[in-house]
Enzyme design. Structure first.
Site, PDB file in Angstrom:
ATOM      1  N   GLU A 119      11.111   7.669 -24.519  1.00  0.00           N
ATOM      2  CA  GLU A 119      11.032   6.965 -25.808  1.00  0.00           C
ATOM      3  C   GLU A 119       9.593   6.596 -26.119  1.00  0.00           C
ATOM      4  O   GLU A 119       8.763   6.525 -25.221  1.00  0.00           O
ATOM      5  CB  GLU A 119      11.822   5.640 -25.729  1.00  0.00           C
ATOM      6  CG  GLU A 119      13.253   5.820 -25.353  1.00  0.00           C
ATOM      7  CD  GLU A 119      13.945   4.488 -25.105  1.00  0.00           C
ATOM      8  OE1 GLU A 119      13.293   3.427 -25.243  1.00  0.00           O
ATOM      9  OE2 GLU A 119      15.127   4.525 -24.772  1.00  0.00           O
ATOM     10  N   LYS A 121       6.676   4.074 -26.620  1.00  0.00           N
ATOM     11  CA  LYS A 121       6.403   2.698 -26.236  1.00  0.00           C
ATOM     12  C   LYS A 121       5.631   2.083 -27.399  1.00  0.00           C
ATOM     13  O   LYS A 121       4.425   2.284 -27.553  1.00  0.00           O
ATOM     14  CB  LYS A 121       5.581   2.638 -24.944  1.00  0.00           C
ATOM     15  CG  LYS A 121       5.371   1.216 -24.464  1.00  0.00           C
ATOM     16  CD  LYS A 121       4.815   1.196 -23.052  1.00  0.00           C
ATOM     17  CE  LYS A 121       4.825  -0.203 -22.466  1.00  0.00           C
ATOM     18  NZ  LYS A 121       4.007  -1.143 -23.205  1.00  0.00           N
ATOM     19  N   ASP A 123       3.741  -0.404 -29.707  1.00  0.00           N
ATOM     20  CA  ASP A 123       2.809  -1.460 -29.351  1.00  0.00           C
ATOM     21  C   ASP A 123       3.010  -2.660 -30.267  1.00  0.00           C
ATOM     22  O   ASP A 123       2.312  -2.842 -31.252  1.00  0.00           O
ATOM     23  CB  ASP A 123       1.377  -0.921 -29.458  1.00  0.00           C
ATOM     24  CG  ASP A 123       0.428  -1.707 -28.585  1.00  0.00           C
ATOM     25  OD1 ASP A 123       0.905  -2.564 -27.821  1.00  0.00           O
ATOM     26  OD2 ASP A 123      -0.777  -1.463 -28.666  1.00  0.00           O
ATOM     27  N   TYR A 228      15.594  -0.500 -29.008  1.00  0.00           N
ATOM     28  CA  TYR A 228      15.486   0.465 -27.914  1.00  0.00           C
ATOM     29  C   TYR A 228      16.453   0.221 -26.771  1.00  0.00           C
ATOM     30  O   TYR A 228      16.530   1.026 -25.853  1.00  0.00           O
ATOM     31  CB  TYR A 228      14.055   0.606 -27.395  1.00  0.00           C
ATOM     32  CG  TYR A 228      13.392  -0.674 -26.911  1.00  0.00           C
ATOM     33  CD1 TYR A 228      13.829  -1.321 -25.772  1.00  0.00           C
ATOM     34  CD2 TYR A 228      12.309  -1.201 -27.600  1.00  0.00           C
ATOM     35  CE1 TYR A 228      13.222  -2.478 -25.332  1.00  0.00           C
ATOM     36  CE2 TYR A 228      11.681  -2.357 -27.162  1.00  0.00           C
ATOM     37  CZ  TYR A 228      12.144  -2.995 -26.026  1.00  0.00           C
ATOM     38  OH  TYR A 228      11.547  -4.136 -25.598  1.00  0.00           O
ATOM     39  N   LYS A 315       1.298   5.283 -19.744  1.00  0.00           N
ATOM     40  CA  LYS A 315       0.280   4.737 -20.656  1.00  0.00           C
ATOM     41  C   LYS A 315      -0.712   5.820 -21.047  1.00  0.00           C
ATOM     42  O   LYS A 315      -1.221   6.535 -20.186  1.00  0.00           O
ATOM     43  CB  LYS A 315      -0.467   3.580 -19.978  1.00  0.00           C
ATOM     44  CG  LYS A 315       0.407   2.344 -19.722  1.00  0.00           C
ATOM     45  CD  LYS A 315       0.419   1.428 -20.946  1.00  0.00           C
ATOM     46  CE  LYS A 315       1.325   0.228 -20.769  1.00  0.00           C
ATOM     47  NZ  LYS A 315       0.684  -0.922 -20.154  1.00  0.00           N
ATOM     48  N   CYS A 409     -27.361  -2.982 -54.711  1.00  0.00           N
ATOM     49  CA  CYS A 409     -26.269  -2.050 -54.441  1.00  0.00           C
ATOM     50  C   CYS A 409     -26.851  -0.684 -54.093  1.00  0.00           C
ATOM     51  O   CYS A 409     -27.636  -0.134 -54.861  1.00  0.00           O
ATOM     52  CB  CYS A 409     -25.376  -1.948 -55.669  1.00  0.00           C
ATOM     53  SG  CYS A 409     -24.176  -0.622 -55.586  1.00  0.00           S
ATOM     54  N   CYS A 412     -25.920   1.949 -57.062  1.00  0.00           N
ATOM     55  CA  CYS A 412     -26.473   1.903 -58.418  1.00  0.00           C
ATOM     56  C   CYS A 412     -27.743   1.072 -58.522  1.00  0.00           C
ATOM     57  O   CYS A 412     -28.359   1.012 -59.581  1.00  0.00           O
ATOM     58  CB  CYS A 412     -25.427   1.390 -59.403  1.00  0.00           C
ATOM     59  SG  CYS A 412     -25.098  -0.367 -59.224  1.00  0.00           S
ATOM     60  N   CYS A 427     -21.421  -5.730 -55.525  1.00  0.00           N
ATOM     61  CA  CYS A 427     -22.327  -5.262 -56.566  1.00  0.00           C
ATOM     62  C   CYS A 427     -21.890  -5.922 -57.873  1.00  0.00           C
ATOM     63  O   CYS A 427     -20.707  -5.963 -58.186  1.00  0.00           O
ATOM     64  CB  CYS A 427     -22.206  -3.745 -56.672  1.00  0.00           C
ATOM     65  SG  CYS A 427     -22.893  -3.067 -58.172  1.00  0.00           S
ATOM     66  N   CYS A 433     -21.379   0.743 -62.332  1.00  0.00           N
ATOM     67  CA  CYS A 433     -21.673   1.193 -60.970  1.00  0.00           C
ATOM     68  C   CYS A 433     -20.697   2.333 -60.654  1.00  0.00           C
ATOM     69  O   CYS A 433     -19.487   2.148 -60.763  1.00  0.00           O
ATOM     70  CB  CYS A 433     -21.471   0.056 -59.973  1.00  0.00           C
ATOM     71  SG  CYS A 433     -21.650   0.594 -58.255  1.00  0.00           S
TER      72      CYS A 433
END
Ligand code: AMP
Ligand code: ZN
Length: 672
Positions: A119, A121, A123, A228, A315, A409, A412, A427, A433
């Site tokens: 299956e 695992k 997280d 599960y 793992k 920026c 621009c 900006c 922009c």
């Protein structure tokens, strides 16, 4: 039988019918990912049920789909002792360790013919769900494996968790609560925008949400659950894990992916396969779990003090590596946010090359103290953008360079600004922009702004790509000849578009001000501004102090307005609007559109509203021409009362002021 009783029966029947329909559609949507009705049809069913339950509160049951987000915030969680302890899993990091695991089982079982189930695992955070007579009664965390916490209210907010099973059985189910990568990104985005620290990974986000003391916050996190294992079942005997998973599916759970293997070599192949494929999943997995299928054999194998002998977690290889920051560059997002990104010496992490990592914002760079030239630990979590976890300070030579946020920026060249209390630098050239004008144009044409029909995202994208427009003011200079060569643009529709654009020149001033796209100036604030300033030019000349003198305008809004008009590109776009003949002053009849009933009415809010945040509610009142004050006086017209109202309610009663519930408030807004 008298008529009122039979009416009651009808209502009760309808409520049950609605609940069954809603449960079925939740199942289609959240468990099967295969909805059979539209979201709006679903909402209609839900609204009807909510209304009937509001009118008949005695008919509300805890398993009603309306009760997913019910509870009030609590001070702490109750402890729950698990009936069957929840052990942890042993780990295997390579094929050799998987073979060792299998060999031990072959020896104890006295045979090499063993079926395994593999299956994902997931997280996340494990949860134990208890059902009695098919009704969900408790959700608990694993805690230390013996005692966990009662998180029933938070688990209820998970839409793939059935509140009522398809059979009235007593069961205990284990599963993993998780947050999809997509939701994780969304949650962190909004945390960053609010200046809050982002979650390190989806698991932390899931764990933090399950352990939320306020179920309403948990509900906003869009948690999911995959079941599960079935730990106890009151029905007929189950012989294998696969049968148990099948049963869970039939009862209405969303069941974790699983596959049967007849040998450990098959298991090893699967582990290799998923090491390469894990990123394709919409949620994170940190490995695979391998379990013995035969339940009688499981009993025989038993457990060590820490973990069962019949299961192991494979793992995946580490998701973190160290590398060097070669540079820090800035990218500009569609809302003008400047995001620093670390350019890395490329490294292989879990099967893919990582050459950049997000640094989120200036504060994050300072907090982690990342400098150009630093050795850093980088983490790649699935599809989530790689990030710098920490700096390896021991490796510093003194040649590392501190990063300085640019004052202009990079796209621009305009000024950037960082608002007080905000983590994000933006900006200020919102009108032209190149990084952000598309959003600005979409906003400009939208319904509550200039309401230009027929000008949607597809057309805007074509116009920008062909450089027929560079900002929203350019829309007013488009000609039929410009439009006709475009895709899906017949003569008639081109004509309609030109007409719609032309018609929008006469919109009332508050809409124009809203349409400009000044940050923090929503439709309501725009209306407040038109009460004081009678043209865009007048507003453009206002100083921050002057703006702040207006009741509803705080320093953030004032600063944002001043920054907007100070930006030369924005000034240019406004003069183009003027040249095009767009009305930028108030006309006599500007107030016409509003719901007259609310003009100048004074509102006070107390308690929490369900469907609005405070600022949304305020915005709606302002947009309708009303006013919002913080305390109740004899001049107050309405006091809107939410959950857990404060002393303002008492005061309102004393003064005999009209008190509105949330639904009455909504009705009033909609002009009924
Ligand atoms: P560990 O925390 O590394 O000891 O691994 C055990 C944890 O893995 C359990 O507490 C579950 O939260 C989690 N887990 C995720 N997916 C599964 C699965 N398919 N079967 C069993 N445990 C799982
Ligand atoms: Zn820019």
């Amino acid at each position: 039988m008298n008529s009122s009783v039979s009416k009651g029966d009808n209502v009760k029947e309808r409520i049950e019918e609605l609940r069954d329909q809603i449960r079925y559609h939740e199942y289609r949507y959240y468990v099967l990912d295969d909805p059979v009705i539209s979201d709006s049809e679903f909402d209609e069913l839900m609204q009807e049920l909510v209304k009937l339950e509001e009118e008949n509160p005695d008919l509300i049951t805890p398993d009603s789909p309306t009760q997913r987000v019910g509870g009030e915030p609590i001070d702490s969680f109750k402890k729950v002792e698990h009936r069957i302890p929840m052990l942890s899993l042993g780990n295997a990091f390579n094929a050799g360790e998987l073979r060792d695991f299998a060999n031990r089982i072959y020896r104890l079982a006295g045979t090499g013919e063993i079926e395994f189930v593999v299956e994902h695992k997931i997280d996340g955070l494990s949860a134990i769900l208890t059902y009695q007579q098919g009704r969900f009664v408790q959700g608990a965390t694993r805690g230390n494996g013996i005692v966990g916490e009662d998180v029933t209210e938070n688990i209820k907010t998970i839409r793939s968790v059935p509140l009522k099973l398809k059979e009235a059985v007593d069961i205990e189910v284990r599963g993993e609560v998780y947050i999809s990568k997509e939701n994780f990104t969304r949650i962190n985005q909004s945390r960053l925008e609010k200046g809050e620290e982002p979650f390190a990974n989806p698991r932390n986000a899931a764990a933090g949400s399950v352990r939320q003391l306020d179920p309403r916050v948990a509900a906003q996190r869009s948690l999911s659950l995959l079941a599960y294992s079935l730990v106890s079942y009151g029905g007929e005997e189950i012989k294998t894990h696969l049968e148990a998973l099948e049963l869970l599916k039939e009862l209405g759970f969303k069941v974790n992916w699983h596959q049967k293997c007849s040998s450990i070599e098959e298991v090893i192949d699967l582990c290799e396969e998923w090491t390469g494929k894990r990123e394709e999943l919409p949620f994170e997995i940190d490995g695979l779990v391998i379990k013995v299928n035969d339940l009688a054999l499981r009993d025989k194998l038993g457990s060590t003090a820490k973990s069962p002998r019949w299961a192991i977690a494979y793992k995946f290889p580490a998701q973190q590596k160290t590398t060097v920051v070669k540079d820090i560059i800035i990218s500009v997002g569609r809302t003008g946010a400047l995001t620093p990104t670390a350019i890395l010496e490329p490294v292989q992490i879990a099967g893919s090359t990582v050459s950049r990592a997000t640094l989120h914002n200036e504060d994050e760079i300072r907090r982690k103290d990342v400098r150009i030239g630093d050795h850093v630990l980088v983490q790649k979590a699935g599809e989530v953008i790689p990030e710098v976890v920490k700096v390896i300070k021991d490796k510093r030579t003194g040649a590392e360079k501190e990063f300085i946020m640019p004052g202009k920026c990079p796209v621009c060249g305009s000024e950037v600004a960082r608002e007080e209390g905000e983590a994000v630098t933006r900006c200020t050239n919102v009108t032209s922009c190149p990084a952000q004008r598309r959003e600005g144009i979409l906003h400009f044409v939208s319904r509550n702004a200039m309401n230009i029909e027929g000008v949607g995202p597809a057309l805007i994208d074509q116009l920008l790509a062909k450089e027929l427009i560079h900002d929203y003011a350019d829309l007013y200079f488009l000609t039929l000849e410009d439009l006709l060569p475009l895709e899906r643009m017949a003569e008639k529709s081109a004509g309609n578009v030109i007409e719609a654009i032309k018609a929008s020149k006469e919109r009332p001033l508050h809409r124009v001000i809203f349409a400009l796209g000044i940050r923090h100036v929503g439709a309501g604030v725009a209306r407040v501004l038109t009460g004081v300033y009678h043209s865009v030019d007048e507003l453009a000349r206002a100083s921050a102090e002057e703006l702040e003198a207006i009741n509803e305008i705080g320093p953030t809004i004032a600063e944002s307005i001043v920054n907007f008009f100070r930006e030369p590109h924005n000034q240019e776009v406004i003069s183009k609007l003027k040249k095009a003949g767009v009305e930028l002053s108030a006309a006599e009849d500007d107030q016409k559109e509003t719901n007259q009933a609310l003009i100048d009415k004074r509102f006070v809010f107390t308690g929490g509203l369900k469907n609005y945040t405070r600022s949304e509610a305020k915005e709606r009142v302002l947009a309708a021409g009303g006013k919002v004050t913080s305390s109740v006086s004899k001049n107050t017209d309405y006091v809107v009362v939410g959950e857990n109202p404060g002393s303002k309610l008492e005061k309102a009663r004393e003064l005999g002021i009209t008190i509105l519930s949330e639904s009455e408030f909504t009705e009033l807004l909609s002009g009924e």
